[in-house]
Design a protein around this motif. Sequence first.
Motif, PDB file in Angstrom:
ATOM      1  N   PHE A   9     -15.589 -59.858  43.993  1.00 26.95           N
ATOM      2  CA  PHE A   9     -15.672 -59.253  42.826  1.00 26.95           C
ATOM      3  C   PHE A   9     -16.805 -58.612  42.109  1.00 26.95           C
ATOM      4  O   PHE A   9     -17.448 -59.641  42.451  1.00 26.95           O
ATOM      5  CB  PHE A   9     -14.675 -58.840  41.779  1.00 26.95           C
ATOM      6  CG  PHE A   9     -13.481 -59.799  41.756  1.00 26.95           C
ATOM      7  CD1 PHE A   9     -12.392 -58.975  42.082  1.00 26.95           C
ATOM      8  CD2 PHE A   9     -12.751 -60.819  42.770  1.00 26.95           C
ATOM      9  CE1 PHE A   9     -11.485 -58.661  42.180  1.00 26.95           C
ATOM     10  CE2 PHE A   9     -11.524 -60.856  42.559  1.00 26.95           C
ATOM     11  CZ  PHE A   9     -10.552 -59.463  43.160  1.00 26.95           C
ATOM     12  N   ASP A  10     -17.211 -57.398  42.466  1.00 24.83           N
ATOM     13  CA  ASP A  10     -18.544 -56.908  41.291  1.00 24.83           C
ATOM     14  C   ASP A  10     -19.034 -57.777  40.692  1.00 24.83           C
ATOM     15  O   ASP A  10     -20.075 -56.713  40.010  1.00 24.83           O
ATOM     16  CB  ASP A  10     -18.181 -55.547  42.026  1.00 24.83           C
ATOM     17  CG  ASP A  10     -18.639 -55.303  43.628  1.00 24.83           C
ATOM     18  OD1 ASP A  10     -18.955 -55.811  44.087  1.00 24.83           O
ATOM     19  OD2 ASP A  10     -18.520 -53.738  43.278  1.00 24.83           O
ATOM     20  N   ALA A  15     -12.575 -61.895  38.672  1.00 21.16           N
ATOM     21  CA  ALA A  15     -12.329 -62.785  39.790  1.00 21.16           C
ATOM     22  C   ALA A  15     -10.915 -63.409  38.421  1.00 21.16           C
ATOM     23  O   ALA A  15      -9.538 -63.771  38.877  1.00 21.16           O
ATOM     24  CB  ALA A  15     -12.781 -63.915  40.522  1.00 21.16           C
ATOM     25  N   GLU A  16     -11.590 -63.390  37.351  1.00 24.81           N
ATOM     26  CA  GLU A  16     -10.349 -64.098  36.079  1.00 24.81           C
ATOM     27  C   GLU A  16      -9.460 -63.368  36.415  1.00 24.81           C
ATOM     28  O   GLU A  16      -7.864 -63.790  35.749  1.00 24.81           O
ATOM     29  CB  GLU A  16     -11.015 -64.712  34.898  1.00 24.81           C
ATOM     30  CG  GLU A  16     -12.504 -65.933  35.467  1.00 24.81           C
ATOM     31  CD  GLU A  16     -11.649 -66.864  35.363  1.00 24.81           C
ATOM     32  OE1 GLU A  16     -10.172 -67.178  35.142  1.00 24.81           O
ATOM     33  OE2 GLU A  16     -12.214 -68.039  35.342  1.00 24.81           O
ATOM     34  N   ARG A  17      -9.641 -61.957  35.836  1.00 29.02           N
ATOM     35  CA  ARG A  17      -8.441 -60.951  35.473  1.00 29.02           C
ATOM     36  C   ARG A  17      -7.445 -60.834  36.821  1.00 29.02           C
ATOM     37  O   ARG A  17      -6.550 -61.046  36.844  1.00 29.02           O
ATOM     38  CB  ARG A  17      -9.266 -59.261  34.783  1.00 29.02           C
ATOM     39  CG  ARG A  17      -9.770 -60.032  34.119  1.00 29.02           C
ATOM     40  CD  ARG A  17     -10.799 -58.287  33.713  1.00 29.02           C
ATOM     41  NE  ARG A  17      -9.959 -57.325  33.711  1.00 29.02           N
ATOM     42  CZ  ARG A  17     -10.214 -55.821  33.996  1.00 29.02           C
ATOM     43  NH1 ARG A  17     -11.680 -55.966  34.087  1.00 29.02           N
ATOM     44  NH2 ARG A  17      -9.365 -54.826  34.085  1.00 29.02           N
ATOM     45  N   VAL A 112     -21.279 -63.207  47.743  1.00 28.57           N
ATOM     46  CA  VAL A 112     -20.721 -63.548  46.016  1.00 28.57           C
ATOM     47  C   VAL A 112     -22.170 -64.609  45.986  1.00 28.57           C
ATOM     48  O   VAL A 112     -22.697 -65.643  46.301  1.00 28.57           O
ATOM     49  CB  VAL A 112     -19.849 -65.299  46.270  1.00 28.57           C
ATOM     50  CG1 VAL A 112     -20.107 -65.572  44.923  1.00 28.57           C
ATOM     51  CG2 VAL A 112     -18.631 -64.286  46.220  1.00 28.57           C
ATOM     52  N   THR A 113     -22.332 -63.429  44.972  1.00 28.12           N
ATOM     53  CA  THR A 113     -24.306 -64.054  43.995  1.00 28.12           C
ATOM     54  C   THR A 113     -24.161 -63.308  41.996  1.00 28.12           C
ATOM     55  O   THR A 113     -22.999 -62.993  42.135  1.00 28.12           O
ATOM     56  CB  THR A 113     -25.245 -62.413  44.852  1.00 28.12           C
ATOM     57  OG1 THR A 113     -24.679 -61.685  44.145  1.00 28.12           O
ATOM     58  CG2 THR A 113     -24.951 -62.840  46.010  1.00 28.12           C
ATOM     59  N   GLU A 114     -25.164 -63.519  41.847  1.00 28.85           N
ATOM     60  CA  GLU A 114     -24.943 -63.572  40.744  1.00 28.85           C
ATOM     61  C   GLU A 114     -25.009 -62.309  40.115  1.00 28.85           C
ATOM     62  O   GLU A 114     -24.929 -61.086  40.803  1.00 28.85           O
ATOM     63  CB  GLU A 114     -27.277 -63.872  40.093  1.00 28.85           C
ATOM     64  CG  GLU A 114     -27.012 -63.641  38.674  1.00 28.85           C
ATOM     65  CD  GLU A 114     -28.379 -63.458  38.467  1.00 28.85           C
ATOM     66  OE1 GLU A 114     -28.899 -62.819  37.095  1.00 28.85           O
ATOM     67  OE2 GLU A 114     -29.451 -64.009  38.700  1.00 28.85           O
ATOM     68  N   GLY A 115     -23.465 -62.680  38.951  1.00 29.66           N
ATOM     69  CA  GLY A 115     -23.565 -60.858  38.841  1.00 29.66           C
ATOM     70  C   GLY A 115     -22.186 -60.606  39.256  1.00 29.66           C
ATOM     71  O   GLY A 115     -21.548 -59.474  38.824  1.00 29.66           O
ATOM     72  N   HIS A 139     -12.564 -53.865  42.136  1.00 28.78           N
ATOM     73  CA  HIS A 139     -13.920 -53.196  42.588  1.00 28.78           C
ATOM     74  C   HIS A 139     -13.762 -54.666  43.603  1.00 28.78           C
ATOM     75  O   HIS A 139     -15.177 -55.562  43.344  1.00 28.78           O
ATOM     76  CB  HIS A 139     -15.433 -53.490  41.872  1.00 28.78           C
ATOM     77  CG  HIS A 139     -15.372 -52.469  41.405  1.00 28.78           C
ATOM     78  ND1 HIS A 139     -15.430 -50.677  41.547  1.00 28.78           N
ATOM     79  CD2 HIS A 139     -14.796 -51.955  39.742  1.00 28.78           C
ATOM     80  CE1 HIS A 139     -15.261 -49.310  40.607  1.00 28.78           C
ATOM     81  NE2 HIS A 139     -15.164 -50.606  39.886  1.00 28.78           N
ATOM     82  N   GLN A 140     -13.319 -54.894  44.197  1.00 34.20           N
ATOM     83  CA  GLN A 140     -12.987 -55.767  45.139  1.00 34.20           C
ATOM     84  C   GLN A 140     -13.169 -55.867  45.939  1.00 34.20           C
ATOM     85  O   GLN A 140     -12.998 -54.768  47.303  1.00 34.20           O
ATOM     86  CB  GLN A 140     -11.177 -56.758  44.616  1.00 34.20           C
ATOM     87  CG  GLN A 140     -10.186 -55.779  46.163  1.00 34.20           C
ATOM     88  CD  GLN A 140      -9.927 -54.516  45.467  1.00 34.20           C
ATOM     89  OE1 GLN A 140     -10.260 -54.213  44.355  1.00 34.20           O
ATOM     90  NE2 GLN A 140      -9.376 -54.094  46.481  1.00 34.20           N
TER      91      GLN A 140
END
Length: 161
Positions: A9-10, A15-17, A112-115, A139-140
């Motif tokens: 996810f952006d 991801a929690e949602r 999968v990076t910062e932010g 935005h996945q």
Amino acid sequence: MTTFTVWKFDEPDHAERAASILEHAAGEGLVTIIDRAVVVWPKGASKPETHHEHESTWRHTGWGAFWGIVVGGLFFVPVVGGAVGAGIGALVKATEGTGINRDQLERIRTEVTEGTSALFLVTDHGDLDRLGERFRGLHQKLIATNLTEQEREILLETFGR
């Protein structure tokens, strides 16, 4: 069919949602969750945070080890020079036979990076297209692999039983 998937996810909170949406989808019979972990990488943080939840404590240790190997190998090994290749190589060896390959691991590591955030799943009998529809607006991007019966058995025997 058993599947190992990573939904990237952006945004750090998406991801929690998505995990909450996943629980509802499981309750409706759309997917069977074997186990899951959420990786959240807030802006400004040097490393991501991992949240692993499993309803059954007796299985928690095995899956905790699995997520520790995968997430730890992807995000907590040195990220310079030859150490990156060595870290991915060790991770490939640790997950050998589970259907999770080098290309997928490298793709997860670079995307999968910062932010951003990611929902890591091992599921059974799921409709990933319909699940993806539920994640619409978050935005996945899906990185998935369908596991053969033999790969499924190795994964479950090693980490899930």
